[in-house]
Motif scaffolding. Structure first.
Motif, mmCIF file in Angstrom:
data_model
loop_
_atom_site.group_PDB
_atom_site.id
_atom_site.type_symbol
_atom_site.label_atom_id
_atom_site.label_comp_id
_atom_site.label_asym_id
_atom_site.label_seq_id
_atom_site.Cartn_x
_atom_site.Cartn_y
_atom_site.Cartn_z
ATOM 1 N N GLY A 188 -25.065 12.918 -0.473
ATOM 2 C CA GLY A 188 -25.250 11.423 -0.688
ATOM 3 C C GLY A 188 -25.894 10.900 -2.246
ATOM 4 O O GLY A 188 -26.772 10.409 -2.176
ATOM 5 N N VAL A 189 -25.333 11.924 -3.099
ATOM 6 C CA VAL A 189 -25.966 11.975 -4.475
ATOM 7 C C VAL A 189 -26.006 10.415 -4.960
ATOM 8 O O VAL A 189 -25.033 9.718 -4.964
ATOM 9 C CB VAL A 189 -24.994 12.756 -5.298
ATOM 10 N N ASN A 190 -27.181 10.123 -5.613
ATOM 11 C CA ASN A 190 -27.428 9.124 -6.297
ATOM 12 C C ASN A 190 -28.160 9.403 -7.674
ATOM 13 O O ASN A 190 -29.015 10.356 -7.421
ATOM 14 C CB ASN A 190 -28.525 7.968 -5.387
ATOM 15 N N LEU A 191 -28.110 8.644 -8.658
ATOM 16 C CA LEU A 191 -28.615 8.986 -10.091
ATOM 17 C C LEU A 191 -29.611 7.763 -10.300
ATOM 18 O O LEU A 191 -29.163 6.772 -11.236
ATOM 19 C CB LEU A 191 -27.703 9.323 -11.093
ATOM 20 N N TRP A 192 -30.708 7.612 -9.537
ATOM 21 C CA TRP A 192 -31.738 6.507 -9.745
ATOM 22 C C TRP A 192 -32.932 7.239 -10.561
ATOM 23 O O TRP A 192 -33.638 8.158 -9.731
ATOM 24 C CB TRP A 192 -32.033 5.818 -8.361
ATOM 25 N N PRO A 193 -33.583 6.411 -11.612
ATOM 26 C CA PRO A 193 -32.850 5.691 -12.321
ATOM 27 C C PRO A 193 -32.040 6.309 -13.331
ATOM 28 O O PRO A 193 -31.864 7.510 -13.205
ATOM 29 C CB PRO A 193 -34.111 4.949 -13.196
ATOM 30 N N PRO A 194 -30.895 5.533 -13.832
ATOM 31 C CA PRO A 194 -30.856 3.920 -14.193
ATOM 32 C C PRO A 194 -29.854 3.432 -13.018
ATOM 33 O O PRO A 194 -29.772 2.182 -13.030
ATOM 34 C CB PRO A 194 -30.487 4.025 -15.509
ATOM 35 N N LEU A 195 -29.206 4.189 -12.265
ATOM 36 C CA LEU A 195 -28.033 3.449 -11.321
ATOM 37 C C LEU A 195 -28.796 3.019 -10.074
ATOM 38 O O LEU A 195 -29.609 3.601 -9.437
ATOM 39 C CB LEU A 195 -26.872 4.426 -10.938
ATOM 40 N N PRO A 196 -28.356 1.935 -9.704
ATOM 41 C CA PRO A 196 -29.030 1.155 -8.188
ATOM 42 C C PRO A 196 -28.561 2.273 -7.110
ATOM 43 O O PRO A 196 -27.816 3.279 -6.991
ATOM 44 C CB PRO A 196 -28.043 0.037 -7.872
ATOM 45 N N PRO A 197 -29.709 2.379 -6.144
ATOM 46 C CA PRO A 197 -29.814 3.310 -5.214
ATOM 47 C C PRO A 197 -28.491 3.267 -4.318
ATOM 48 O O PRO A 197 -27.893 4.403 -3.644
ATOM 49 C CB PRO A 197 -30.971 3.036 -4.231
ATOM 50 N N ALA A 198 -27.929 2.138 -4.050
ATOM 51 C CA ALA A 198 -26.541 1.821 -3.455
ATOM 52 C C ALA A 198 -25.510 2.700 -3.844
ATOM 53 O O ALA A 198 -24.581 3.120 -3.204
ATOM 54 C CB ALA A 198 -26.246 0.311 -3.027
ATOM 55 N N ILE A 199 -25.486 2.990 -5.153
ATOM 56 C CA ILE A 199 -24.358 3.913 -5.742
ATOM 57 C C ILE A 199 -24.172 5.104 -5.416
ATOM 58 O O ILE A 199 -25.422 5.853 -5.787
ATOM 59 C CB ILE A 199 -24.361 3.537 -7.338
ATOM 60 N N LYS A 200 -23.231 5.957 -4.780
ATOM 61 C CA LYS A 200 -23.183 7.313 -4.524
ATOM 62 C C LYS A 200 -22.179 7.998 -5.051
ATOM 63 O O LYS A 200 -21.330 7.521 -5.435
ATOM 64 C CB LYS A 200 -23.072 7.323 -2.850
ATOM 65 N N PHE A 201 -22.083 9.407 -5.121
ATOM 66 C CA PHE A 201 -21.621 10.169 -5.961
ATOM 67 C C PHE A 201 -20.857 11.180 -5.126
ATOM 68 O O PHE A 201 -19.789 11.743 -5.400
ATOM 69 C CB PHE A 201 -21.936 10.661 -7.175
ATOM 70 N N THR A 202 -21.361 11.249 -3.843
ATOM 71 C CA THR A 202 -20.874 12.306 -3.008
ATOM 72 C C THR A 202 -20.852 11.733 -1.432
ATOM 73 O O THR A 202 -21.434 10.837 -1.442
ATOM 74 C CB THR A 202 -21.292 13.745 -2.966
ATOM 75 N N LEU A 203 -20.324 12.337 -0.434
ATOM 76 C CA LEU A 203 -20.440 11.902 0.978
ATOM 77 C C LEU A 203 -21.551 11.470 1.371
ATOM 78 O O LEU A 203 -22.425 12.566 1.466
ATOM 79 C CB LEU A 203 -19.473 12.774 1.720
ATOM 80 N N THR A 204 -21.801 10.427 1.815
ATOM 81 C CA THR A 204 -23.077 10.090 2.613
ATOM 82 C C THR A 204 -22.652 10.633 4.024
ATOM 83 O O THR A 204 -21.585 10.908 4.346
ATOM 84 C CB THR A 204 -23.232 8.504 2.620
ATOM 85 N N ALA A 205 -23.902 10.371 4.820
ATOM 86 C CA ALA A 205 -23.611 10.701 6.202
ATOM 87 C C ALA A 205 -22.322 9.763 7.330
ATOM 88 O O ALA A 205 -21.529 10.285 7.685
ATOM 89 C CB ALA A 205 -24.715 10.516 7.203
ATOM 90 N N GLU A 206 -22.513 8.544 6.626
ATOM 91 C CA GLU A 206 -21.600 7.653 7.082
ATOM 92 C C GLU A 206 -20.000 8.172 6.744
ATOM 93 O O GLU A 206 -19.015 8.013 7.372
ATOM 94 C CB GLU A 206 -21.916 6.180 6.796
ATOM 95 N N GLN A 207 -19.690 8.333 5.375
ATOM 96 C CA GLN A 207 -18.505 8.852 4.931
ATOM 97 C C GLN A 207 -18.167 10.207 5.374
ATOM 98 O O GLN A 207 -17.008 10.357 5.340
ATOM 99 C CB GLN A 207 -18.811 8.762 3.183
ATOM 100 N N ALA A 208 -19.087 11.078 5.678
ATOM 101 C CA ALA A 208 -18.473 12.252 6.042
ATOM 102 C C ALA A 208 -18.017 12.120 7.371
ATOM 103 O O ALA A 208 -16.861 12.731 7.679
ATOM 104 C CB ALA A 208 -19.875 13.143 6.186
ATOM 105 N N VAL A 209 -18.637 11.102 8.183
ATOM 106 C CA VAL A 209 -18.090 11.157 9.669
ATOM 107 C C VAL A 209 -16.604 10.421 9.353
ATOM 108 O O VAL A 209 -15.769 10.732 10.160
ATOM 109 C CB VAL A 209 -18.938 10.096 10.429
#
Length: 277
Positions: A188-209
């Protein structure tokens, strides 16, 4: 055929298939590091690295690079493997980041190349689409997953997702291939700051499912999740375990140890996970 997979660190695994030895996305730097990204105010912090060295990994037949332009998929320690590898396989954009590397094979999405073992064993590598973040961000399509096929596979292929979020490319993989084993890049990779926490770069738990339900594999091997290694990995193992259990797919998931835990309490240096495919 029995396959051996060893999780090295992050997105790096060692695959031993027949007479072939293949490594993915090697990161072998040691100690704590802070890496610049070329963007103002944005850096990556790695708390610890694998204890393995390039010399300990030995000669390789191929390195599969989902994308070499991010340091958590290829660092200087990982680059040391090029000299002991017959072939480096990546996408067209990746080649631009491998200047001076002569043994590079470039694959567009759905392009295929063949690896040959010393005993005549043949394995095909097909590049698959990946989306490393939101579509509107530049460079998020400059990433590849891979499908590995060889003669005698009884129940489908070996799929390596690469760094990706859930998107239509995973549906395309499911439509084209019967998947036996899916190696999924989590975090569930996120680059905060500067990008908003909702922006992800790899699979979150929900997306993995979502990915598991789409691919319908016989087993899933998670990698790229170690919060103890990288500061930008946002979802921990417990989050994934709970999501897998809630979705009823936890019986498919194989959490395997990685090289960060070597040696074991019993003194063993063997962290290979063996399975039939």
């Amino acid at each position: 055929m029995q396959v051996s997979i060893t999780h090295l660190s992050t997105a790096g695994v060692l695959l031993e298939i027949g007479s072939l030895r293949i490594v993915t996305d090697p990161v072998l730097d040691t100690g704590m590091r802070r890496y610049g990204t070329g963007l103002p105010g944005l850096h990556l912090t790695r708390y610890r690295g694998t204890s393995l060295t390039a010399a300990e990994l030995g000669p390789l037949d191929a390195i599969l690079l989902s994308h070499p332009h991010h340091v958590d998929n290829l660092d200087e320690g990982g680059r040391a493997l090029f000299a002991q590898t017959r072939e480096v396989i990546t996408n067209p954009h990746g080649k631009h980041h491998l200047k001076g590397v002569s043994n590079v094979t470039v694959l567009e999405d759905w392009g295929t190349t063949t690896l040959f073992g010393h005993d005549g064993f043949k394995l095909s590598v097909t590049a698959t689409p990946a989306l490393h973040g939101p579509r509107w961000l530049p460079g998020t399509r400059h990433v590849s997953g891979f499908v590995l096929r060889w003669e005698g596979q009884k129940h489908g292929v070996l799929y390596l997702s690469g760094d990706t979020v859930f998107f239509d490319g995973i549906r395309q993989v499911a439509n084209r291939f019967e998947v036996h084993t899916a190696v999924l890049h989590l975090g569930g990779v996120n680059l905060w700051p500067p990008l908003p926490p909702a922006i992800k770069f790899t699979l979150t738990a929900e997306q993995a499912v979502q990915s598991i339900k789409m691919l319908t594999p016989r087993q899933v091997i998670p990698i790229h999740y170690e919060q103890a290694v990288w500061a930008h990995f946002r979802e921990d193992i417990s989050t994934y375990v709970q999501a897998f259990q809630a979705a009823g797919v936890d019986h498919l998931v194989r959490w395997i140890p990685n090289a960060l835990s070597w040696p074991a309490a019993d003194g063993s240096d063997d962290r290979r996970f063996l399975f039939e495919i």
